[in-house]
Each structure stands twice: as structure tokens, then as C-alpha cells.
Scaffold this active site. Structure first.
Site, PDB file in Angstrom:
ATOM      1  N   LYS A   1       0.816  -1.220   0.000  1.00 41.61           N
ATOM      2  CA  LYS A   1       0.000   0.000   0.000  1.00 41.61           C
ATOM      3  C   LYS A   1       0.844   1.263   0.000  1.00 41.61           C
ATOM      4  O   LYS A   1       0.419   2.291  -0.529  1.00 41.61           O
ATOM      5  CB  LYS A   1      -0.944  -0.001   1.196  1.00 41.61           C
ATOM      6  CG  LYS A   1      -2.032  -1.062   1.100  1.00 41.61           C
ATOM      7  CD  LYS A   1      -3.057  -0.762   2.163  1.00 41.61           C
ATOM      8  CE  LYS A   1      -4.114  -1.820   2.225  1.00 41.61           C
ATOM      9  NZ  LYS A   1      -5.138  -1.469   3.204  1.00 41.61           N
TER      10      LYS A   1
ATOM     11  N   GLU B   1      -1.410   7.614   8.201  1.00 41.06           N
ATOM     12  CA  GLU B   1      -2.229   8.579   7.461  1.00 41.06           C
ATOM     13  C   GLU B   1      -2.970   9.466   8.439  1.00 41.06           C
ATOM     14  O   GLU B   1      -3.264   9.044   9.572  1.00 41.06           O
ATOM     15  CB  GLU B   1      -3.299   7.837   6.637  1.00 41.06           C
ATOM     16  CG  GLU B   1      -2.853   7.318   5.314  1.00 41.06           C
ATOM     17  CD  GLU B   1      -3.979   6.570   4.601  1.00 41.06           C
ATOM     18  OE1 GLU B   1      -5.111   6.502   5.128  1.00 41.06           O
ATOM     19  OE2 GLU B   1      -3.715   6.053   3.514  1.00 41.06           O
TER      20      GLU B   1
ATOM     21  N   HIS C   1     -14.763  -1.341   9.952  1.00 47.81           N
ATOM     22  CA  HIS C   1     -14.081  -1.061   8.684  1.00 47.81           C
ATOM     23  C   HIS C   1     -14.393  -2.091   7.593  1.00 47.81           C
ATOM     24  O   HIS C   1     -13.668  -2.199   6.606  1.00 47.81           O
ATOM     25  CB  HIS C   1     -12.559  -0.961   8.863  1.00 47.81           C
ATOM     26  CG  HIS C   1     -12.151   0.090   9.845  1.00 47.81           C
ATOM     27  ND1 HIS C   1     -12.482   1.423   9.691  1.00 47.81           N
ATOM     28  CD2 HIS C   1     -11.451   0.018  10.986  1.00 47.81           C
ATOM     29  CE1 HIS C   1     -11.999   2.110  10.718  1.00 47.81           C
ATOM     30  NE2 HIS C   1     -11.378   1.290  11.524  1.00 47.81           N
TER      31      HIS C   1
ATOM     32  N   ARG D   1      -9.020  -6.736  -8.195  1.00 47.63           N
ATOM     33  CA  ARG D   1      -9.835  -7.947  -8.347  1.00 47.63           C
ATOM     34  C   ARG D   1     -11.274  -7.536  -8.590  1.00 47.63           C
ATOM     35  O   ARG D   1     -11.591  -6.355  -8.527  1.00 47.63           O
ATOM     36  CB  ARG D   1      -9.778  -8.743  -7.041  1.00 47.63           C
ATOM     37  CG  ARG D   1     -10.256  -7.893  -5.869  1.00 47.63           C
ATOM     38  CD  ARG D   1     -10.597  -8.650  -4.625  1.00 47.63           C
ATOM     39  NE  ARG D   1     -11.367  -7.816  -3.725  1.00 47.63           N
ATOM     40  CZ  ARG D   1     -10.854  -7.087  -2.732  1.00 47.63           C
ATOM     41  NH1 ARG D   1      -9.564  -7.078  -2.523  1.00 47.63           N
ATOM     42  NH2 ARG D   1     -11.635  -6.356  -1.980  1.00 47.63           N
TER      43      ARG D   1
HETATM   44  P1  ADP Z   1      -8.394  -2.472   4.192  1.00 41.54           P
HETATM   45  O1  ADP Z   1      -7.654  -2.714   2.914  1.00 41.54           O
HETATM   46  O2  ADP Z   1      -7.732  -3.120   5.375  1.00 41.54           O
HETATM   47  O3  ADP Z   1      -9.857  -2.764   4.091  1.00 41.54           O
HETATM   48  P2  ADP Z   1      -8.626   0.398   3.704  1.00 41.54           P
HETATM   49  O4  ADP Z   1      -7.422   1.237   3.574  1.00 41.54           O
HETATM   50  O5  ADP Z   1      -9.353   0.023   2.437  1.00 41.54           O
HETATM   51  O6  ADP Z   1      -8.244  -0.913   4.530  1.00 41.54           O
HETATM   52  O7  ADP Z   1      -9.674   1.090   4.684  1.00 41.54           O
HETATM   53  C1  ADP Z   1     -10.873   0.465   5.080  1.00 41.54           C
HETATM   54  C2  ADP Z   1     -11.757   1.462   5.790  1.00 41.54           C
HETATM   55  O8  ADP Z   1     -11.065   2.024   6.919  1.00 41.54           O
HETATM   56  C3  ADP Z   1     -12.154   2.678   4.961  1.00 41.54           C
HETATM   57  O9  ADP Z   1     -13.262   2.445   4.144  1.00 41.54           O
HETATM   58  C4  ADP Z   1     -12.456   3.687   6.069  1.00 41.54           C
HETATM   59  O10 ADP Z   1     -13.696   3.421   6.671  1.00 41.54           O
HETATM   60  C5  ADP Z   1     -11.393   3.387   7.090  1.00 41.54           C
HETATM   61  N1  ADP Z   1     -10.187   4.223   6.858  1.00 41.54           N
HETATM   62  C6  ADP Z   1      -9.027   3.850   6.260  1.00 41.54           C
HETATM   63  N2  ADP Z   1      -8.158   4.881   6.220  1.00 41.54           N
HETATM   64  C7  ADP Z   1      -8.754   5.943   6.810  1.00 41.54           C
HETATM   65  C8  ADP Z   1      -8.362   7.296   7.077  1.00 41.54           C
HETATM   66  N3  ADP Z   1      -7.174   7.766   6.727  1.00 41.54           N
HETATM   67  N4  ADP Z   1      -9.257   8.110   7.690  1.00 41.54           N
HETATM   68  C9  ADP Z   1     -10.491   7.644   8.064  1.00 41.54           C
HETATM   69  N5  ADP Z   1     -10.903   6.380   7.846  1.00 41.54           N
HETATM   70  C10 ADP Z   1     -10.058   5.527   7.227  1.00 41.54           C
END
Ligand code: ADP
Length: 491
Positions: free
Chosen positions: A116, A200, A235, A291
Site C-alpha cells: 500500500k 495517514e 471497517h 480484483r
Molecule cells: P483495508 O484494505 O484493510 O480494508 P482500507 O485502507 O481500504 O483498509 O480502509 C478500510 C476502511 O477504513 C475505509 O473504508 C475507512 O472506513 C477506514 N479508513 C481507512 N483509512 C482511513 C483514514 N485515513 N481516515 C479515516 N478512515 C479511514
């Protein structure tokens, strides 16, 4: 066109892929673990092979066994579905080396997007706005503190090789930083075998907006508009829809172009998703999912484009069947993930036997499932029963249609989250489209609303389960009777 496709997955997504194969006249091959002998997808396939015991590492995740079955069956392509080996660059490379077509992007792209931090760096180069944060992994406390001084709290620490929300830790202030860093690194090491984490800015209640993209081997890349997946628990997505009530046509065009260009930049071939967080009128790149996604049907419902068929065309070296200017989003689609879980007990998974099963139908309804009456959901995998997808001319019609579909849906034997979905569909803020990733946490009445709905329906549930017990030999008739009962009960 490819000649025969092995589906290296199980459940509803295996059937979803096989359905596309059938429409295209391509034979499909299933592989299954000993726990899945009776699963619907093994019956649906033209051929099916058992590859080992239930633990995924000994079956669905075993690269050697999967390749062996593919070659033995004479398949020339492998569709990995989602999860399991879908984004594993080693698997894609093994396919490439064995002369099998991996239905997904190249191992090079999978490698890049699976890291990532590397993906973030690449997106910055492609001119895509990213969430403020690090462009390198963070190993030491001092380094994390310096970043915090730059971007401010709250922050989120995430495993670089992660997925499924695992190991993500929110840090409210400096006092929490060291513990959060160590915890995230420990989870990253045990789950993903890599201690790399990055940081982040943590956005407050953003919307999760993602764009479906398709890229072919001729260099054409298009997008099929957005999906909103803000209704999440821990999440993890629970309800998805397309289009998003927050995205204007102008923004859709802008974000869609950014997403398509990002895919073009990395040489993306196949179907993929560019995920963004949307907050304060601005969008920020989150990650690429290389995917087909669980929620792809909502895009199919509004665009009429079969994403799996496009994947198969792409891997066969054919151009996309549509151009960007031909893509139209018509109406509104919503998907509810129907899981075997106990809504009154912290949503713990409740695998087990489905005594009776009647799925909704009628105008605008799609049910993607891999279950049937008397099927036992095994405890080893994701407890998803089905995906219920509806289409309406506008969002209001889609919501009322979803309410109607949930009302028709009868699953006797395993506890499930249908009552929770009913509560969300009746929630005034959901109906208004006021969504955010914290929706479920903030709508504190949802559980009470759900309990009220369950209480309201209890006599009916009891009646139904009785009815199904008595008449299980004539399940079809009893289902009709059940619906009639339901109506007379509610009238
Ligand atoms: P994963 O690949 O583990 O599912 P993601 O990066 O796609 O993780 O994030 C999944 C969820 O986590 C997002 O849809 C959001 O709800 C929350 N999230 C991730 N990063 C942030 C962020 N920087 N600020 C707020 N919420 C976040």
C-alpha cells in the site's frame, strides 16, 4: 477466447463467475475443500475436484494444488474471485510460468498494488490526491512522532501489506502513539508476515467512494462510475450502492478520470477498483483493489455491463466491449450483505444448517448466493449467505424495493442480519443519504430499532418455522403459503 476456466474460489462468487462462463459458452471447473462437498457451486460447475481438507491453507490457498487441478482438467485460465489467491502476485506469477491465464492484472501490478505504501507513492506520481501521510514505512517511534507533528492528530496506523481492516489502529494523541505503533506492527507481523506499517491522517466520518475501472490489453481504460460503501462495521463494508447520493455528475467525471488515469499509469489490465475517501468536498486515494469486488453487482445493475464477462474478454486479448462514452448509469442500486451472524449477540458468526430458504424475487431484484434449503454453512469460511441487490429508477424506489425484498426473504435455521438491514433501510438519515463510515456507530438507535422489528416479527417467525418444519417435503408450496401468511398477519 479462453477455452475452459477453473474457478479458484467458493460460494456465491464461484457461481457468479460460472454464470458468466455459461452465458459465454465456456466450460467451468470447480475445485472444493472437503467442507464444501455439498456446496451449490460444486454442482453448478461442469467439472469439480476436491483438493483437500477444510483449512484454506491446505486447499483454496494452496498454489501448487490449484495449478495441478487446472492443468489436469485442461483449463487454460483461472478466475480467482475475491479473497483467497485473488491478489497474490506469487499465484499470478505461478500461473504465468505454467502457461495458464490468470484472470486479473499482471503479477507486477499485483505486487505494486499489494504494497500500500508503494501504491500511494505511485499514485502521487500519477497526480492522484492521497490522504496526507507517509510515503515510506514507519519503523520507529521518533519517525512516527515527526509525522504527527506535520499532519496532526488523529492519525491512523495501517499495515502496508494489509486488508480487511486488520491491524489498523487509530491514534488520538501522542500519549497513545507508542502503544498503537507497536500493536499495529505486531498484528501486521502475525497476519501478513511483514511488520511494515504506515501512517495517514485520520479523517472524521468520511464517505467511502470507489470507482470501478476496466482496462484491456490494447491500452483502453474506462470507468463505470462510483459505488458508495460508507455503511461499514469494523471497517468492513455491509451495504453498498451506486450511484453515491454525494457525487454530482461533475465530480463523477473528475474522479472517474483520475481513477482511469491512475489505472493507465500503472498499466492496469483487468477489472479493478480505485478506492477513495471523500470528506469536506475533497477526495483522497485510499487503495487499489486488484480484483472483482464483492459489491460489483450494484455497478452491473446501473450500467448493464457484466464485469466478469469483461474480465474474460480482457484475458482473451479482446478489446473492452464498450467505450467510455457508451457508459450510462441508469437508476439506483443497493446491495445488502446477508450474513449468518447473530445481531443480538455482537454479530458473532452463526454458521449451521439452513432448514428452509426462500429468496425474494420480482422486479429489480438480484440474489447472488451459494446456499439452498438444508445446506449447512461450514464454520471455516466467511459466513456470508448471499448478496441481495436491488435496482430502482431512483434511490427512493431502490430503498422501498430493498425493504420489500428483505420482507420476502425467509431464512429459517441460522440467525442472520436481515433485521439489521431492515433497521438501516428505515433509518431517516440513511433514507436522506446522509452517510459516513461512522454511520453505524453514530446511529445509536439502530440496535433498538432492529430489536423492535424483531419483536414485531416474532409471531410470524415462529409461525413460519413451524410451517417449514411441517411442510418441508413441499418446500415450494410452503414458501408461497408463508408469504400469504405474512401478508394476512401484517394486514
Ligand atoms: P483495508 O484494505 O484493510 O480494508 P482500507 O485502507 O481500504 O483498509 O480502509 C478500510 C476502511 O477504513 C475505509 O473504508 C475507512 O472506513 C477506514 N479508513 C481507512 N483509512 C482511513 C483514514 N485515513 N481516515 C479515516 N478512515 C479511514
Amino acid at each position: 477466447m479462453v477455452n475452459k476456466i477453473l474457478i479458484a474460489n467458493r460460494g456465491e462468487i464461484a457461481i457468479r463467475v460460472m454464470r458468466a462462463c455459461r452465458e459465454m459458452g465456456i466450460p467451468s471447473v470447480a475445485l472444493f475443500s472437503e467442507a464444501d462437498k455439498e456446496a451449490l457451486f460444486t454442482k453448478y460447475a461442469d467439472e469439480a475436484y476436491c483438493i483437500g481438507p477444510p483449512p484454506a491453507t491446505e486447499s483454496y490457498l494452496n498454489i501448487q494444488k490449484v495449478i495441478q487441478v487446472a492443468k489436469g482438467s485442461g483449463a487454460d485460465a483461472i478466475h480467482p474471485g475475491y479473497g483467497f489467491l485473488a491478489e497474490n502476485p506469487k499465484f499470478a506469477r505461478a500461473c504465468e510460468e505454467e502457461g495458464l491465464k490468470f484472470i486479473g492484472p499482471s503479477s507486477r501490478v499485483l505486487e505494486l498494488m499489494g504494497d500500500k505504501v508503494a501504491a500511494r507513492r505511485e499514485m502521487v506520481k500519477a497526480g492522484v490526491p492521497v490522504v496526507p501521510g507517509t510515503d515510506e514505512c514507519v519503523a520507529a517511534f521518533q519517525q512516527a512522532r515527526n509525522i504527527a507533528n506535520e499532519i496532526g492528530y488523529p492519525m491512523i496506523i495501517k499495515p502496508s501489506g494489509g486488508g480487511g481492516g486488520i491491524g489498523m489502529t487509530i491514534v488520538a494523541n501522542e500519549g497513545e502513539l507508542l502503544k498503537a505503533l507497536e500493536s499495529s506492527q505486531a498484528i501486521a507481523t502475525t497476519t501478513f508476515g511483514l511488520c511494515d506499517v504506515y501512517v495517514e491522517k485520520y479523517l472524521s466520518n468520511p464517505r467511502h467512494i470507489e470507482f470501478q475501472i476496466l482496462g484491456d490489453s490494447k491500452g483502453n481504460v474506462i470507468h463505470l462510475g462510483e459505488r458508495e460503501c460508507s455503511i461499514q462495521r469494523r471497517h468492513q463494508k455491509l451495504i453498498e450502492e451506486s450511484p453515491s447520493p454525494a457525487i454530482t455528475p461533475k465530480l463523477r467525471k473528475e474522479m472517474g478520470e483520475v481513477a482511469a488515469n491512475a489505472a493507465k499509469w500503472v498499466g492496469y489490465e483487468g477489472a479493478g477498483t480505485i478506492e477513495f475517501l471523500f470528506s469536506g468536498g475533497k477526495f483522497y486515494f485510499l487503495e487499489v483493489n486488484a480484483r472483482v469486488q464483492v459489491e460489483h453487482p450494484v455497478t452491473e445493475m446501473v450500467t448493464g455491463i457484466d464485469i466478469v464477462k469483461e474480465q474474460i474478454r480482457i484475458i482473451s486479448g479482446l478489446p473492452l466491449s464498450i467505450e467510455q462514452k457508451q457508459v450510462r448509469m441508469i437508476g439506483s442500486a443497493i446491495e445488502c450483505r446477508i450474513n449468518a451472524e447473530d445481531p443480538l449477540n455482537g454479530f458473532v458468526p452463526t454458521p449451521g444448517k439452513i432448514k428452509s430458504y426462500h429468496s425474494p424475487g420480482g422486479t429489480g431484484i438480484r440474489v447472488d448466493s451459494g446456499v439452498y434449503t438444508s445446506y449447512t454453512i461450514p464454520p471455516f469460511y466467511d459466513p456470508m449467505i448471499s448478496k441481495l441487490i436491488v435496482w430502482g429508477r431512483d434511490r427512493n424506489e431502490a430503498i422501498t424495493r430493498m425493504q420489500r425484498a428483505l420482507y420476502e426473504y425467509i431464512i429459517v435455521g441460522t440467525k442472520n442480519n436481515i433485521p439489521f438491514h431492515k433497521a438501516v433501510m428505515e433509518n431517516p438519515r440513511f433514507v436522506k443519504g446522509e452517510l459516513g463510515t461512522h454511520f453505524i456507530d453514530r446511529e445509536t438507535t439502530l440496535i433498538e430499532d432492529m430489536k423492535r422489528i424483531m419483536e414485531r416479527e416474532k409471531p410470524l417467525e415462529e409461525k413460519l418455522s413451524h410451517l417449514f418444519e411441517e411442510k418441508r417435503r413441499i418446500a415450494a408450496i410452503s414458501a408461497v403459503a408463508a408469504i400469504t401468511q405474512m401478508h394476512s398477519h401484517r394486514a
